[in-house]
Design a protein around this motif. Structure first.
Motif, PDB file in Angstrom:
ATOM      1  N   VAL A   9       0.825  -1.209   0.000  1.00  0.00           N
ATOM      2  CA  VAL A   9       0.000   0.000   0.000  1.00  0.00           C
ATOM      3  C   VAL A   9       0.862   1.263   0.000  1.00  0.00           C
ATOM      4  O   VAL A   9       1.901   1.317   0.678  1.00  0.00           O
ATOM      5  N   GLY A  10       0.396   2.272  -0.731  1.00  0.00           N
ATOM      6  CA  GLY A  10       1.013   3.591  -0.682  1.00  0.00           C
ATOM      7  C   GLY A  10       2.495   3.595  -0.997  1.00  0.00           C
ATOM      8  O   GLY A  10       2.950   3.022  -1.996  1.00  0.00           O
ATOM      9  N   SER A  11       3.275   4.240  -0.133  1.00  0.00           N
ATOM     10  CA  SER A  11       4.709   4.403  -0.366  1.00  0.00           C
ATOM     11  C   SER A  11       5.451   3.076  -0.416  1.00  0.00           C
ATOM     12  O   SER A  11       6.558   3.005  -0.969  1.00  0.00           O
ATOM     13  N   GLU A  12       4.864   2.013   0.140  1.00  0.00           N
ATOM     14  CA  GLU A  12       5.501   0.698   0.086  1.00  0.00           C
ATOM     15  C   GLU A  12       5.675   0.235  -1.364  1.00  0.00           C
ATOM     16  O   GLU A  12       6.601  -0.525  -1.669  1.00  0.00           O
ATOM     17  N   ILE A  13       4.800   0.688  -2.238  1.00  0.00           N
ATOM     18  CA  ILE A  13       4.848   0.293  -3.646  1.00  0.00           C
ATOM     19  C   ILE A  13       6.163   0.726  -4.283  1.00  0.00           C
ATOM     20  O   ILE A  13       6.784  -0.016  -5.048  1.00  0.00           O
ATOM     21  N   LEU A  14       6.620   1.935  -3.951  1.00  0.00           N
ATOM     22  CA  LEU A  14       7.833   2.469  -4.553  1.00  0.00           C
ATOM     23  C   LEU A  14       9.086   1.824  -3.992  1.00  0.00           C
ATOM     24  O   LEU A  14      10.170   1.943  -4.578  1.00  0.00           O
ATOM     25  N   GLN A  15       8.962   1.147  -2.861  1.00  0.00           N
ATOM     26  CA  GLN A  15      10.120   0.499  -2.244  1.00  0.00           C
ATOM     27  C   GLN A  15      10.452  -0.835  -2.890  1.00  0.00           C
ATOM     28  O   GLN A  15      11.515  -1.407  -2.624  1.00  0.00           O
ATOM     29  N   CYS A  16       9.549  -1.351  -3.715  1.00  0.00           N
ATOM     30  CA  CYS A  16       9.774  -2.622  -4.405  1.00  0.00           C
ATOM     31  C   CYS A  16      10.054  -2.327  -5.874  1.00  0.00           C
ATOM     32  O   CYS A  16       9.146  -1.986  -6.636  1.00  0.00           O
ATOM     33  N   GLU A  17      11.301  -2.457  -6.273  1.00  0.00           N
ATOM     34  CA  GLU A  17      11.700  -2.136  -7.639  1.00  0.00           C
ATOM     35  C   GLU A  17      10.982  -3.032  -8.654  1.00  0.00           C
ATOM     36  O   GLU A  17      10.954  -4.251  -8.510  1.00  0.00           O
ATOM     37  N   GLY A  18      10.367  -2.401  -9.649  1.00  0.00           N
ATOM     38  CA  GLY A  18       9.703  -3.142 -10.709  1.00  0.00           C
ATOM     39  C   GLY A  18       8.299  -3.602 -10.396  1.00  0.00           C
ATOM     40  O   GLY A  18       7.652  -4.244 -11.234  1.00  0.00           O
ATOM     41  N   LEU A  19       7.791  -3.246  -9.211  1.00  0.00           N
ATOM     42  CA  LEU A  19       6.459  -3.727  -8.815  1.00  0.00           C
ATOM     43  C   LEU A  19       5.368  -3.152  -9.710  1.00  0.00           C
ATOM     44  O   LEU A  19       4.449  -3.880 -10.129  1.00  0.00           O
ATOM     45  N   VAL A  20       5.443  -1.864 -10.006  1.00  0.00           N
ATOM     46  CA  VAL A  20       4.402  -1.237 -10.838  1.00  0.00           C
ATOM     47  C   VAL A  20       4.353  -1.896 -12.211  1.00  0.00           C
ATOM     48  O   VAL A  20       3.276  -2.209 -12.728  1.00  0.00           O
ATOM     49  N   ASP A  21       5.519  -2.135 -12.803  1.00  0.00           N
ATOM     50  CA  ASP A  21       5.565  -2.775 -14.114  1.00  0.00           C
ATOM     51  C   ASP A  21       4.997  -4.195 -14.059  1.00  0.00           C
ATOM     52  O   ASP A  21       4.316  -4.633 -14.993  1.00  0.00           O
ATOM     53  N   GLN A  22       5.277  -4.905 -12.964  1.00  0.00           N
ATOM     54  CA  GLN A  22       4.789  -6.278 -12.833  1.00  0.00           C
ATOM     55  C   GLN A  22       3.275  -6.314 -12.665  1.00  0.00           C
ATOM     56  O   GLN A  22       2.593  -7.160 -13.265  1.00  0.00           O
ATOM     57  N   ILE A  23       2.722  -5.393 -11.912  1.00  0.00           N
ATOM     58  CA  ILE A  23       1.266  -5.324 -11.744  1.00  0.00           C
ATOM     59  C   ILE A  23       0.608  -4.977 -13.080  1.00  0.00           C
ATOM     60  O   ILE A  23      -0.476  -5.486 -13.411  1.00  0.00           O
ATOM     61  N   TYR A  24       1.258  -4.129 -13.869  1.00  0.00           N
ATOM     62  CA  TYR A  24       0.721  -3.828 -15.200  1.00  0.00           C
ATOM     63  C   TYR A  24       0.700  -5.079 -16.071  1.00  0.00           C
ATOM     64  O   TYR A  24      -0.285  -5.331 -16.781  1.00  0.00           O
ATOM     65  N   SER A  52       2.830   9.930  -8.470  1.00  0.00           N
ATOM     66  CA  SER A  52       2.058  11.098  -8.038  1.00  0.00           C
ATOM     67  C   SER A  52       1.672  10.978  -6.562  1.00  0.00           C
ATOM     68  O   SER A  52       1.887   9.950  -5.921  1.00  0.00           O
ATOM     69  N   ASP A  53       1.061  12.041  -6.053  1.00  0.00           N
ATOM     70  CA  ASP A  53       0.583  12.015  -4.669  1.00  0.00           C
ATOM     71  C   ASP A  53      -0.520  10.986  -4.472  1.00  0.00           C
ATOM     72  O   ASP A  53      -0.770  10.545  -3.348  1.00  0.00           O
ATOM     73  N   PHE A  54      -1.177  10.597  -5.580  1.00  0.00           N
ATOM     74  CA  PHE A  54      -2.267   9.623  -5.480  1.00  0.00           C
ATOM     75  C   PHE A  54      -1.760   8.244  -5.072  1.00  0.00           C
ATOM     76  O   PHE A  54      -2.551   7.384  -4.689  1.00  0.00           O
ATOM     77  N   CYS A  55      -0.472   8.054  -5.133  1.00  0.00           N
ATOM     78  CA  CYS A  55       0.108   6.751  -4.776  1.00  0.00           C
ATOM     79  C   CYS A  55      -0.317   6.315  -3.387  1.00  0.00           C
ATOM     80  O   CYS A  55      -0.459   5.113  -3.119  1.00  0.00           O
ATOM     81  N   ARG A  56      -0.553   7.271  -2.490  1.00  0.00           N
ATOM     82  CA  ARG A  56      -0.943   6.908  -1.128  1.00  0.00           C
ATOM     83  C   ARG A  56      -2.294   6.189  -1.083  1.00  0.00           C
ATOM     84  O   ARG A  56      -2.626   5.550  -0.081  1.00  0.00           O
ATOM     85  N   ASN A  57      -3.070   6.292  -2.168  1.00  0.00           N
ATOM     86  CA  ASN A  57      -4.377   5.632  -2.221  1.00  0.00           C
ATOM     87  C   ASN A  57      -4.336   4.262  -2.904  1.00  0.00           C
ATOM     88  O   ASN A  57      -5.361   3.591  -2.979  1.00  0.00           O
TER      89      ASN A  57
END
Length: 231
Positions: A9-24, A52-57
């Motif tokens: 959740v939130g800022s934790e997402i940015l702490q895992c390298e490549g997570l956003v690409d993998q979820i896509y 963006s700031d929306f990442c917290r959601n």
């Protein structure tokens, strides 16, 4: 099945390298699997949200082998999951996906419903919205129906009348089904009677006769107040 599901959740997402690409990749896998699938979101959209700031959601439910890397989340280990949004103590789900060849029986329900419900309870969220449609299988899992509205203007009078007649029929059918499901709710919400009353108003409005492509009564009953979707 020797798997684990982590809520990131939130800022934790940015702490895992490549997570956003993998979820896509997981999201797009569902689009590609289904002949009726349609891609609405792009990788750039996912990346912009995360930056963006929306990442917290944002809330990703990430499925991976239990014996992968323990408490350390590695993006490449994730083979299924959901993309969700949490805002104002409401959990909005979800885009679901599972990489080809990694499907596990009932994993969809475990990830989209059971784990999400458990997360909402554990974190004191007020409500979970499991997404539109689905019929009575969502009701059997504790999600009572709630009517929603959308507004559209159709220029051609003949098409407008045809669509309106169909909507009258569909509205009456949806209200009747919703009344039955609410009356037999497995949750037994205190708002059930109120919801049924509001639905009867919608049903009565749907029965208003058409004249020259327009309703005799042009005002919809106030059924979409702040409490309507709490069921």
């Amino acid at each position: 099945e020797n798997i684990r599901i982590d809520a990131v959740v939130g800022s934790e997402i940015l702490q895992c390298e490549g997570l956003v690409d993998q979820i896509y990749k997981i999201y797009i896998s569902t689009v590609n699997k289904n002949v009726f699938g349609k891609q609405y979101l792009t990788l750039e959209f996912f990346q912009m949200l995360a930056e963006s700031d929306f990442c917290r959601n944002l809330c990703f439910m990430c499925v991976r082998p239990r014996d992968s890397t323990g408490d350390i989340l590695v993006a490449e280990d994730i083979f299924a999951g959901t993309f969700n949004i949490i805002k104002n103590r409401v959990f909005y789900g979800r885009y679901w996906g599972c990489l080809p060849g990694r499907e596990i029986k009932n994993l969809h329900f475990e990830t989209c419903y059971w784990t999400a419900i458990e997360y909402c309870i554990k974190n004191g969220l007020a409500k979970m919205e499991p997404g539109a449609g689905g019929g009575d299988y969502k009701w059997a899992r504790g999600f009572d129906p709630a009517l929603i509205h959308s507004a559209h203007y159709i220029c051609h009078p003949g098409l407008r009348r045809a669509v309106q007649r169909f909507l009258d029929y569909e509205t009456e059918s949806n209200v009747e089904v919703s009344e039955f499901l609410l009356a037999n709710s497995v949750v037994g919400s205190e708002l059930t009677k109120s919801s049924i009353s509001k639905m009867k108003k919608v049903q009565a409005h749907a029965r208003v006769d058409l004249k020259d492509g327009k309703r005799k009564d042009t005002e919809m009953p106030d059924v979409m107040d702040a409490d309507t979707n709490k069921d």
